[in-house]
Design a protein around this motif. Structure first.
Motif, PDB file in Angstrom:
ATOM      1  N   GLY A   8       0.848  -1.181   0.000  1.00  0.00           N
ATOM      2  CA  GLY A   8       0.000   0.000   0.000  1.00  0.00           C
ATOM      3  C   GLY A   8       0.881   1.227   0.000  1.00  0.00           C
ATOM      4  N   ASP A   9       0.286   2.393   0.095  1.00  0.00           N
ATOM      5  CA  ASP A   9       1.051   3.637   0.133  1.00  0.00           C
ATOM      6  C   ASP A   9       2.001   3.644   1.323  1.00  0.00           C
ATOM      7  OD1 ASP A   9       0.617   5.173  -2.055  1.00  0.00           O
ATOM      8  OD2 ASP A   9      -0.829   6.523  -1.119  1.00  0.00           O
ATOM      9  N   GLY A  10       3.279   3.558   1.060  1.00  0.00           N
ATOM     10  CA  GLY A  10       4.280   3.605   2.117  1.00  0.00           C
ATOM     11  C   GLY A  10       4.353   2.370   2.985  1.00  0.00           C
ATOM     12  N   ILE A  11       3.695   1.283   2.597  1.00  0.00           N
ATOM     13  CA  ILE A  11       3.673   0.047   3.387  1.00  0.00           C
ATOM     14  C   ILE A  11       4.341  -1.062   2.587  1.00  0.00           C
ATOM     15  CG2 ILE A  11       2.249  -1.670   4.566  1.00  0.00           C
ATOM     16  CD1 ILE A  11       0.091   0.525   4.786  1.00  0.00           C
ATOM     17  N   PHE A  12       5.392  -1.631   3.147  1.00  0.00           N
ATOM     18  CA  PHE A  12       6.140  -2.675   2.473  1.00  0.00           C
ATOM     19  C   PHE A  12       6.330  -3.878   3.392  1.00  0.00           C
ATOM     20  CE2 PHE A  12       7.094   1.158   0.266  1.00  0.00           C
ATOM     21  CZ  PHE A  12       7.193   0.787  -1.061  1.00  0.00           C
ATOM     22  N   GLU A  13       6.221  -5.053   2.783  1.00  0.00           N
ATOM     23  CA  GLU A  13       6.454  -6.302   3.511  1.00  0.00           C
ATOM     24  C   GLU A  13       7.804  -6.857   3.091  1.00  0.00           C
ATOM     25  OE1 GLU A  13       4.644 -10.815   4.105  1.00  0.00           O
ATOM     26  OE2 GLU A  13       3.689  -9.466   2.689  1.00  0.00           O
ATOM     27  N   LEU A  14       8.625  -7.199   4.060  1.00  0.00           N
ATOM     28  CA  LEU A  14       9.885  -7.868   3.802  1.00  0.00           C
ATOM     29  C   LEU A  14       9.557  -9.351   3.646  1.00  0.00           C
ATOM     30  CD1 LEU A  14      12.949  -7.906   3.637  1.00  0.00           C
ATOM     31  CD2 LEU A  14      13.017  -7.970   6.126  1.00  0.00           C
ATOM     32  N   THR A  15       9.774  -9.888   2.453  1.00  0.00           N
ATOM     33  CA  THR A  15       9.399 -11.277   2.190  1.00  0.00           C
ATOM     34  C   THR A  15      10.575 -12.100   1.682  1.00  0.00           C
ATOM     35  OG1 THR A  15       8.761 -10.826  -0.087  1.00  0.00           O
ATOM     36  CG2 THR A  15       7.038 -10.626   1.562  1.00  0.00           C
ATOM     37  N   LYS A  16      10.507 -13.365   1.923  1.00  0.00           N
ATOM     38  CA  LYS A  16      11.426 -14.346   1.365  1.00  0.00           C
ATOM     39  C   LYS A  16      12.897 -14.032   1.573  1.00  0.00           C
ATOM     40  CE  LYS A  16       7.804 -16.323  -0.473  1.00  0.00           C
ATOM     41  NZ  LYS A  16       6.945 -16.949   0.456  1.00  0.00           N
ATOM     42  N   MET A  17      13.225 -13.517   2.742  1.00  0.00           N
ATOM     43  CA  MET A  17      14.633 -13.278   3.033  1.00  0.00           C
ATOM     44  C   MET A  17      15.233 -14.553   3.590  1.00  0.00           C
ATOM     45  SD  MET A  17      16.451 -10.358   5.333  1.00  0.00           S
ATOM     46  CE  MET A  17      17.132 -11.301   6.679  1.00  0.00           C
ATOM     47  N   GLY A  18      16.294 -14.999   2.979  1.00  0.00           N
ATOM     48  CA  GLY A  18      16.962 -16.198   3.462  1.00  0.00           C
ATOM     49  C   GLY A  18      18.325 -16.327   2.829  1.00  0.00           C
ATOM     50  N   VAL A  19      19.135 -17.182   3.385  1.00  0.00           N
ATOM     51  CA  VAL A  19      20.456 -17.445   2.828  1.00  0.00           C
ATOM     52  C   VAL A  19      20.628 -18.956   2.680  1.00  0.00           C
ATOM     53  CG1 VAL A  19      21.505 -15.345   3.763  1.00  0.00           C
ATOM     54  CG2 VAL A  19      21.557 -17.425   5.103  1.00  0.00           C
ATOM     55  N   VAL A  20      21.458 -19.341   1.757  1.00  0.00           N
ATOM     56  CA  VAL A  20      21.716 -20.766   1.557  1.00  0.00           C
ATOM     57  C   VAL A  20      22.401 -21.326   2.800  1.00  0.00           C
ATOM     58  CG1 VAL A  20      21.829 -20.627  -0.961  1.00  0.00           C
ATOM     59  CG2 VAL A  20      23.907 -20.333   0.386  1.00  0.00           C
ATOM     60  N   SER A  21      22.211 -22.595   3.035  1.00  0.00           N
ATOM     61  CA  SER A  21      22.723 -23.203   4.265  1.00  0.00           C
ATOM     62  C   SER A  21      24.235 -23.036   4.410  1.00  0.00           C
ATOM     63  CB  SER A  21      22.334 -24.673   4.342  1.00  0.00           C
ATOM     64  OG  SER A  21      22.815 -25.372   3.219  1.00  0.00           O
ATOM     65  N   SER A  22      24.973 -23.038   3.323  1.00  0.00           N
ATOM     66  CA  SER A  22      26.433 -22.897   3.411  1.00  0.00           C
ATOM     67  C   SER A  22      26.858 -21.501   3.887  1.00  0.00           C
ATOM     68  CB  SER A  22      27.086 -23.204   2.069  1.00  0.00           C
ATOM     69  OG  SER A  22      26.613 -22.314   1.078  1.00  0.00           O
ATOM     70  N   ALA A  23      25.952 -20.513   3.805  1.00  0.00           N
ATOM     71  CA  ALA A  23      26.270 -19.144   4.241  1.00  0.00           C
ATOM     72  C   ALA A  23      25.768 -18.858   5.651  1.00  0.00           C
ATOM     73  CB  ALA A  23      25.676 -18.139   3.263  1.00  0.00           C
ATOM     74  N   ARG A  24      25.043 -19.791   6.235  1.00  0.00           N
ATOM     75  CA  ARG A  24      24.515 -19.573   7.578  1.00  0.00           C
ATOM     76  C   ARG A  24      25.659 -19.528   8.588  1.00  0.00           C
ATOM     77  NH1 ARG A  24      19.689 -23.480   6.273  1.00  0.00           N
ATOM     78  NH2 ARG A  24      18.484 -21.994   5.044  1.00  0.00           N
ATOM     79  N   LEU A  77      27.539 -16.948   8.932  1.00  0.00           N
ATOM     80  CA  LEU A  77      28.530 -15.988   8.437  1.00  0.00           C
ATOM     81  C   LEU A  77      28.026 -14.545   8.505  1.00  0.00           C
ATOM     82  CD1 LEU A  77      29.761 -17.996   5.307  1.00  0.00           C
ATOM     83  CD2 LEU A  77      30.801 -17.893   7.583  1.00  0.00           C
ATOM     84  N   LYS A  78      26.875 -14.354   9.129  1.00  0.00           N
ATOM     85  CA  LYS A  78      26.250 -13.034   9.290  1.00  0.00           C
ATOM     86  C   LYS A  78      25.773 -12.421   7.965  1.00  0.00           C
ATOM     87  CE  LYS A  78      27.962 -12.181  13.769  1.00  0.00           C
ATOM     88  NZ  LYS A  78      26.898 -12.545  14.636  1.00  0.00           N
ATOM     89  N   VAL A  79      25.553 -13.271   6.963  1.00  0.00           N
ATOM     90  CA  VAL A  79      25.049 -12.796   5.680  1.00  0.00           C
ATOM     91  C   VAL A  79      23.618 -12.292   5.830  1.00  0.00           C
ATOM     92  CG1 VAL A  79      24.462 -13.488   3.312  1.00  0.00           C
ATOM     93  CG2 VAL A  79      26.568 -14.326   4.377  1.00  0.00           C
ATOM     94  N   GLY A  80      22.787 -13.018   6.566  1.00  0.00           N
ATOM     95  CA  GLY A  80      21.409 -12.603   6.793  1.00  0.00           C
ATOM     96  C   GLY A  80      21.336 -11.263   7.512  1.00  0.00           C
ATOM     97  N   GLU A  81      22.225 -11.079   8.475  1.00  0.00           N
ATOM     98  CA  GLU A  81      22.252  -9.808   9.200  1.00  0.00           C
ATOM     99  C   GLU A  81      22.641  -8.662   8.269  1.00  0.00           C
ATOM    100  OE1 GLU A  81      23.934  -7.848  13.317  1.00  0.00           O
ATOM    101  OE2 GLU A  81      24.439  -9.918  12.852  1.00  0.00           O
ATOM    102  N   ALA A  82      23.621  -8.896   7.404  1.00  0.00           N
ATOM    103  CA  ALA A  82      24.032  -7.861   6.446  1.00  0.00           C
ATOM    104  C   ALA A  82      22.885  -7.527   5.491  1.00  0.00           C
ATOM    105  CB  ALA A  82      25.262  -8.325   5.673  1.00  0.00           C
ATOM    106  N   LEU A  83      22.163  -8.541   5.040  1.00  0.00           N
ATOM    107  CA  LEU A  83      21.016  -8.313   4.149  1.00  0.00           C
ATOM    108  C   LEU A  83      19.929  -7.490   4.845  1.00  0.00           C
ATOM    109  CD1 LEU A  83      20.606 -11.827   2.504  1.00  0.00           C
ATOM    110  CD2 LEU A  83      21.168  -9.698   1.320  1.00  0.00           C
ATOM    111  N   LEU A  84      19.608  -7.874   6.069  1.00  0.00           N
ATOM    112  CA  LEU A  84      18.571  -7.169   6.819  1.00  0.00           C
ATOM    113  C   LEU A  84      18.960  -5.713   7.069  1.00  0.00           C
ATOM    114  CD1 LEU A  84      15.859  -7.221   8.271  1.00  0.00           C
ATOM    115  CD2 LEU A  84      17.065  -8.019  10.318  1.00  0.00           C
ATOM    116  N   LYS A  85      20.220  -5.480   7.458  1.00  0.00           N
ATOM    117  CA  LYS A  85      20.683  -4.110   7.696  1.00  0.00           C
ATOM    118  C   LYS A  85      20.583  -3.276   6.422  1.00  0.00           C
ATOM    119  CE  LYS A  85      23.625  -4.869  11.663  1.00  0.00           C
ATOM    120  NZ  LYS A  85      24.955  -4.786  12.236  1.00  0.00           N
ATOM    121  N   GLN A  86      20.923  -3.871   5.287  1.00  0.00           N
ATOM    122  CA  GLN A  86      20.846  -3.162   4.016  1.00  0.00           C
ATOM    123  C   GLN A  86      19.401  -2.784   3.686  1.00  0.00           C
ATOM    124  OE1 GLN A  86      23.434  -2.079   2.369  1.00  0.00           O
ATOM    125  NE2 GLN A  86      22.344  -1.259   0.638  1.00  0.00           N
TER     126      GLN A  86
END
Length: 82
Positions: A4-20, A22-31
């Motif tokens: 909606g206007d100014g409303i966003f859903e963060l969806t399907k955020m994940g990392v492959v098991s080999s990257a778990r 390594l703080k990749v998910g945290e870097a993605l979320l911060k970005q």
């Protein structure tokens, strides 16, 4: 995902098991959080399952918080996720 206007859903955020662990998910979320104001948002939300303890810890650690713990179908429709 724009909901909606100014409303966003963060969806399907994940990392492959080999990257778990390594703080990749945290870097993605911060970005995402840093870039959100550039897309003129005023609400950024995500949905998760309480079984996703690692994800919930990540969200909490990065300043996100639980607004609704158990959503009714009415609330889900209002958010545009049903």
């Amino acid at each position: 995902m724009k909901k909606g206007d100014g409303i966003f859903e963060l969806t399907k955020m994940g990392v492959v098991s080999s990257a778990r662990g390594l703080k990749v998910g945290e870097a993605l979320l911060k970005q995402v959080i840093e870039q959100a104001p550039l897309i003129a948002h005023n609400t950024l939300f995500l949905l998760t399952n309480k079984k996703c303890e690692a994800a919930i810890h990540l969200y909490d650690k990065n300043g996100l918080y639980i607004v609704i713990q158990l959503c009714s179908n009415t609330v889900m429709r209002t958010l545009g996720v049903m």
